[in-house]
Scaffold this active site. Structure first.
Site, short mmCIF file in Angstrom:
data_model
loop_
_atom_site.label_atom_id
_atom_site.label_comp_id
_atom_site.label_asym_id
_atom_site.label_seq_id
_atom_site.Cartn_x
_atom_site.Cartn_y
_atom_site.Cartn_z
N ASP A 1 -7.90 -2.45 11.23
CA ASP A 1 -7.18 -1.83 10.11
C ASP A 1 -5.97 -1.03 10.60
O ASP A 1 -4.83 -1.39 10.35
CB ASP A 1 -8.13 -0.90 9.34
CG ASP A 1 -9.03 -1.67 8.39
OD1 ASP A 1 -8.69 -2.81 8.05
OD2 ASP A 1 -10.07 -1.13 7.99
N GLY B 1 -8.30 -3.69 34.05
CA GLY B 1 -7.19 -3.94 34.98
C GLY B 1 -7.67 -4.25 36.38
O GLY B 1 -8.85 -4.57 36.60
N GLY B 2 -6.78 -4.15 37.32
CA GLY B 2 -7.10 -4.48 38.71
C GLY B 2 -7.74 -3.31 39.46
O GLY B 2 -8.02 -3.42 40.65
N GLU C 1 -12.27 -4.36 8.42
CA GLU C 1 -12.17 -3.99 9.84
C GLU C 1 -13.03 -4.84 10.79
O GLU C 1 -12.53 -5.49 11.70
CB GLU C 1 -12.55 -2.51 9.97
CG GLU C 1 -12.72 -2.00 11.38
CD GLU C 1 -11.42 -1.94 12.14
OE1 GLU C 1 -10.43 -1.43 11.60
OE2 GLU C 1 -11.39 -2.41 13.30
N GLN D 1 -7.56 0.95 4.14
CA GLN D 1 -7.07 1.57 5.37
C GLN D 1 -5.84 0.93 6.00
O GLN D 1 -4.90 1.62 6.40
CB GLN D 1 -8.20 1.60 6.42
CG GLN D 1 -7.80 2.34 7.67
CD GLN D 1 -8.83 2.39 8.78
OE1 GLN D 1 -8.52 2.70 9.90
NE2 GLN D 1 -10.09 2.08 8.50
N1 COA Z 1 -3.04 -2.31 -11.90
C1 COA Z 1 -3.78 -3.36 -12.31
N2 COA Z 1 -4.46 -4.16 -11.46
C2 COA Z 1 -4.37 -3.85 -10.14
C3 COA Z 1 -3.61 -2.77 -9.66
C4 COA Z 1 -2.93 -1.99 -10.61
N3 COA Z 1 -2.19 -0.95 -10.25
N4 COA Z 1 -3.72 -2.74 -8.32
C5 COA Z 1 -4.52 -3.76 -7.98
N5 COA Z 1 -4.92 -4.42 -9.08
C6 COA Z 1 -5.79 -5.60 -9.16
C7 COA Z 1 -5.17 -6.80 -8.51
O1 COA Z 1 -4.27 -7.41 -9.42
C8 COA Z 1 -6.40 -7.63 -8.19
O2 COA Z 1 -6.82 -8.30 -9.36
P1 COA Z 1 -7.09 -9.89 -9.44
O3 COA Z 1 -8.06 -10.23 -8.38
O4 COA Z 1 -7.63 -10.06 -10.83
O5 COA Z 1 -5.80 -10.59 -9.25
C9 COA Z 1 -7.45 -6.55 -7.87
O6 COA Z 1 -6.95 -5.33 -8.41
C10 COA Z 1 -7.66 -6.13 -6.42
O7 COA Z 1 -7.45 -6.98 -5.56
P2 COA Z 1 -8.17 -7.18 -4.14
O8 COA Z 1 -7.14 -6.99 -3.10
O9 COA Z 1 -8.85 -8.52 -4.22
O10 COA Z 1 -9.28 -6.01 -4.00
P3 COA Z 1 -10.77 -6.13 -3.45
O11 COA Z 1 -11.32 -4.74 -3.53
O12 COA Z 1 -11.54 -7.17 -4.14
O13 COA Z 1 -10.64 -6.56 -1.91
C11 COA Z 1 -9.87 -6.30 0.37
C12 COA Z 1 -10.33 -5.62 -0.92
C13 COA Z 1 -9.45 -5.22 1.34
C14 COA Z 1 -11.02 -7.11 0.99
C15 COA Z 1 -8.69 -7.26 0.06
O14 COA Z 1 -7.70 -6.52 -0.62
C16 COA Z 1 -8.09 -7.92 1.29
O15 COA Z 1 -8.64 -8.86 1.84
N6 COA Z 1 -6.91 -7.45 1.72
C17 COA Z 1 -6.18 -8.00 2.81
C18 COA Z 1 -6.78 -7.62 4.13
C19 COA Z 1 -6.91 -6.14 4.30
O16 COA Z 1 -5.98 -5.39 4.18
N7 COA Z 1 -8.12 -5.74 4.69
C20 COA Z 1 -8.37 -4.44 5.19
C21 COA Z 1 -8.57 -3.42 4.18
S1 COA Z 1 -8.71 -1.89 5.05
#
Ligand code: COA
Length: 425
Positions: A168, A246-247, A139, A17
């Protein structure tokens, strides 16, 4: 008519998101937003909270309007080459991966600089540098870590998260401002830069008034809080129920029908300049001159009883009748509108804040359009892309690949499953 961000090309490496809300705004302002997605599954939200089998979910469609989608396995060597080609020709890259993911892909800041020193690299992370910087964040984690949950809810209940996605979507909004600001600075410097919006920071920014109250608390009780004068204040800002930040003291009051309708309520504000009118409307003209009620300071310790008296009046009317009567006297108030009422609101349809969009696999659905209206850059909301819908178009038209190179990338598996070619005979 042109669009404010026409000519700006965005490599959208976002998911879920927070990142997508940011790039959707940029697309609505006219940027060419190219969403890079993993072959096969794409953005995980495409398949989450699905309401129509086989169709992209509303979760995805409502966050990814006006974008193009290319599938690319960025862990495949040829896929990584294509990703680097995109970095070379884009003005902005937006990402919200977990900490360290970009580096593991080989896209360090140094490498990005070598490829394109003009690119702006914008990131959402859960936390800024510090003890939690490596944590994954969603979130509600941000709402809790940013001061929202500890200050939301009733004093005698647990901390609460809010329905507004301040962690988010709120962070996406902050990031979008950072990006356009960096684009503006680039017109002077010619250089790109990193833009970071941490979710904890964005939530804390939106809870600014509570940090104000934390410091006021050190000088005495917070007199506009419902805890005053009866409750005890500890050493931190307490949850204030529905009190106004607020106030001008306010509270949510029952209206006609509250017994069966969970949203038959109105937010009522006892704004000081209209106090005399409030007293007239609710049938308490004597309060205008009564020293116990005549001034804001005198009213503070009696707010609970005052709102109870006002509620006796609001309960005799529907929330819309209360709104109509109070607005005639300039008394600030707000009906508690349900999502159903908002979805059916004609004026929101007319301004483009609620929009109906058609989608090839799911049919018509409602979405929230661009909440920011520019007089010289109108927004037309178009549907979200299907997974990889624009892969060929982007390789050909944006990257200038010829058929031979497109075939090479396809055969490498970088665009997804390679279907073995049938023998000619
Ligand atoms: N091709 C190949 N690999 C891909 C890719 C693509 N097009 N796009 C993503 N990936 C891989 C990445 O390289 C990563 O792999 P790695 O861990 O082996 O290096 C993996 O997909 C995804 O990464 P990640 O971001 O860790 O996904 P997740 O589902 O485990 O975590 C979140 C999700 C949201 C918790 C995390 O991305 C995060 O903390 N983001 C920052 C904060 C944020 O935006 N949070 C709110 C989300 S609404």
């Amino acid at each position: 008519m042109g669009k404010a961000l026409e000519g700006v090309r965005v490599l959208d490496f976002t998911h879920v998101q927070s990142g997508p809300t940011c790039t959707q705004l940029l697309a609505w302002f006219g940027a060419d937003v190219i969403k890079v997605e993993r072959p096969g599954e794409g953005d995980i939200t495409r398949g989450q909270l699905r309401d129509v089998p086989e169709a992209d979910s509303l979760y995805f469609t409502m966050l990814n309007h006006n974008k193009r989608s290319i599938t690319l396995d960025t862990k495949n060597p040829d896929g990584k080459r294509v990703l680097e080609d995109l970095v070379r020709i884009c003005d902005v890259m937006v990402e919200n991966f977990a900490p360290g993911v970009l580096d593991r892909m080989g896209l360090t800041w140094e490498r990005i600089q070598e490829l394109n020193p003009r690119i702006i690299v914008a990131s959402v992370k859960g936390f800024g540098p510090g003890p939690y910087e490596d944590c994954k964040v969603y979130e509600n984690v941000a709402q809790c870590a940013g001061g929202s949950a500890s200050t939301t809810g009733f004093d005698d209940g647990p901390p609460m998260v809010t329905g507004a996605q301040i962690g988010d979507s709120g962070t996406g909004l902050h990031l979008a401002l950072g990006i356009v600001t960096a684009l503006y600075q680039r017109t002077q410097t010619g250089r790109g830069q990193k833009v970071l919006a941490a979710m904890q920071d964005a939530v804390l920014n939106l809870c600014r008034v509570k940090l104000r109250d934390q410091q006021r608390l050190e000088r005495g009780p917070l007199k506009e809080y419902p805890q005053y004068p009866n409750g005890e204040f500890g050493d931190t800002v307490p949850r204030a129920g529905n009190a106004s930040g607020g106030g001008q003291p306010g509270w949510i009051l029952k209206c006609k029908g509250w017994e069966t309708d969970p949203n038959a309520y109105i937010y009522f504000i006892t704004q000081a300049p209209v106090w005399a009118k409030i007293c007239d409307v609710i049938g308490k003209p004597e309060w205008v001159t009564d020293p116990d009620y005549a001034t804001p300071a005198a009213r503070l310790p009696r707010l609970k009883d005052i709102f109870a008296t006002v509620e006796e009046w609001t309960m005799t009317k529907t929330k819309f009748e209360v709104m109509e009567i109070l607005n005639k006297y300039d008394i600030p108030c707000g009906p508690i509108l349900s999502m159903k009422e908002l979805a059916e609101d004609q004026s929101l349809r007319e301004t483009g804040t609620i929009v109906e969009v058609d989608h090839p696999t799911r049919g018509k659905y409602l979405t929230v359009g661009n909440p920011i209206k520019l007089s010289d850059s109108p927004t037309e909301v178009t549907r979200s892309p299907l997974l990889g819908e624009h892969t060929d178009e982007i390789l050909r038209e944006v990257l200038g690949f010829d058929e031979r190179r497109i075939g090479e990338v396809r055969d490498s598996g970088a665009l997804g499953l390679v279907v073995p070619r049938m023998a000619a005979e």
